[in-house]
Design an enzyme around this catalytic site. Structure first.
Site, mmCIF file in Angstrom:
data_model
loop_
_atom_site.group_PDB
_atom_site.id
_atom_site.type_symbol
_atom_site.label_atom_id
_atom_site.label_comp_id
_atom_site.label_asym_id
_atom_site.label_seq_id
_atom_site.Cartn_x
_atom_site.Cartn_y
_atom_site.Cartn_z
ATOM 1 N N VAL A 61 0.858 -1.180 0.000
ATOM 2 C CA VAL A 61 0.000 0.000 0.000
ATOM 3 C C VAL A 61 0.893 1.228 0.000
ATOM 4 O O VAL A 61 1.838 1.315 0.792
ATOM 5 C CB VAL A 61 -0.936 0.020 1.224
ATOM 6 C CG1 VAL A 61 -1.844 1.247 1.176
ATOM 7 C CG2 VAL A 61 -1.765 -1.255 1.293
ATOM 8 N N CYS A 62 0.615 2.166 -0.889
ATOM 9 C CA CYS A 62 1.293 3.462 -0.923
ATOM 10 C C CYS A 62 2.816 3.276 -0.989
ATOM 11 O O CYS A 62 3.332 2.592 -1.858
ATOM 12 C CB CYS A 62 0.866 4.282 0.293
ATOM 13 S SG CYS A 62 1.229 6.049 0.197
ATOM 14 N N ALA A 63 3.550 3.879 -0.046
ATOM 15 C CA ALA A 63 5.006 3.823 -0.068
ATOM 16 C C ALA A 63 5.553 2.452 0.303
ATOM 17 O O ALA A 63 6.772 2.245 0.272
ATOM 18 C CB ALA A 63 5.591 4.887 0.865
ATOM 19 N N THR B 51 2.221 3.435 -6.920
ATOM 20 C CA THR B 51 2.399 3.993 -5.585
ATOM 21 C C THR B 51 1.678 5.327 -5.570
ATOM 22 O O THR B 51 1.032 5.706 -6.547
ATOM 23 C CB THR B 51 3.892 4.140 -5.215
ATOM 24 O OG1 THR B 51 4.009 4.491 -3.825
ATOM 25 C CG2 THR B 51 4.574 5.213 -6.058
#
Length: 321
Positions: A100-102, A120
């Site tokens: 998830v994300c970073a 991302t």
């Protein structure tokens, strides 16, 4: 299994946990565990402390899904050799790996994204591409699947990805019930472009480029043909095109379109004018042109964009009934 660590984004963890545990109420059978390297609590990005179900050694030898959340300071995350080593080892035990994300930076550092397409947060996409050139970064999708590896955009996109995994495991009806229960989209319309600050070009060094950019941003609806832009910059059309590609990374025409899209976004979010009026004020000429560009660049229509991002001040409060 979700790997948590100090500084992790809270929603990167709790969003997927909520999806998978809610799915269990509709017939799924997920054994959801949050682990930390030391097996103790971690302090999240918001300062909230969350507990862990133990260390990675306490989970079964075979994992269904390994999910790695992100941390705002991704550089400190990838510099944590214990974290990277543990994720690397766990990935060999998992049927699929997700971030998830970073969290994509952690997977990239572990080599899991080498040669794969990945997503991302839109604000971090260029950094991921620069730091890990072997990863094929796509900054627009809400989530990306490449083989047994899945990566998602910023924060709440972890919910979108988790719903997709639930649908894969247990079918569309279960995933749809979870989405309804959590009051979220089953499949979010459009990509990240509708959320991103699209105009973040490099600061140009050449004075001609600066003059042209200032002219366009001061009057998005003005006459900005290549000839007029080149004349305002005091250079030839061909030279202006070369300068823009080198210093801005866009053609002059694409830059003008980007400025007009952002102008239209602001007018739609903050104003009350019709789509036709917004199109005129932003320089698109007609509502049809505006719709076509919005659909192509943002993945949504101007009307949908307005409904999603307009100010809530003064908006009617709806009640369920």
């Amino acid at each position: 299994m979700i790997v948590a660590f100090d500084g992790v984004q809270l929603l990167d963890v709790t969003g997927p946990v909520e999806v998978f545990t809610t799915a269990n109420h509709y017939g799924a059978d997920y054994d959801v565990r949050v682990v930390s390297l030391a097996g103790d609590t971690v302090t999240t990005s918001s300062g909230l402390v969350i507990g862990a179900d133990g260390t990675p050694d306490a989970v079964p030898p075979r994992l269904g899904t390994l999910l790695v959340p992100g941390k705002r300071d991704w550089r400190s995350a990838v510099a944590d050799t214990d974290l990277i080593g543990q994720v690397t080892r766990l990935s060999t035990r998992a049927q699929r790996v997700a971030s998830v994300c970073a969290g994509a930076f952690v997977l990239a550092e572990a080599g899991i994204l080498d040669g794969r397409r990945a997503a991302t947060h839109w604000e971090l996409a260029s950094q991921l591409a620069t730091a890990y050139p072997r990863v094929r970064v796509d900054g627009n999708p809400v989530f990306v699947r490449d083989g047994h590896v899945a990566t998602s955009a910023g924060i709440t996109a972890g919910i979108d990805l988790s719903l997709s995994l639930v649908e894969e495991d247990w079918g569309a009806d279960v995933a749809r019930n979870v989405a309804r229960q959590l009051v979220v989209f089953m499949a979010r319309p459009g990509g990240q472009a509708q959320f991103s600050a699209r105009l973040a070009p490099r600061q140009p060094r050449h004075p001609a480029v600066r003059r042209v950019m200032d002219r366009v941003t001061a009057d998005p609806a003005g006459c900005h043909t290549l000839a007029t832009l080149a004349a305002s910059g005091g250079v030839s059309v061909r030279h202006l095109e070369r300068l823009f590609r080198t210093e801005v990374g866009l053609t002059p025409g694409r830059y003008v379109e980007s400025v007009r899209v952002e102008a239209a976004q602001a007018l739609l979010a903050d104003g009350t004018g019709t789509v036709e009026e917004v199109a005129q004020q932003a320089g698109f000429g007609s509502s049809e042109s505006l719709r076509r560009v919005f659909q192509h660049t943002l993945g949504v229509s101007p009307t949908v964009y307005r409904a999603r991002f307009r100010s809530t001040l003064g908006a009617p409060h709806l009640t369920a009934g």
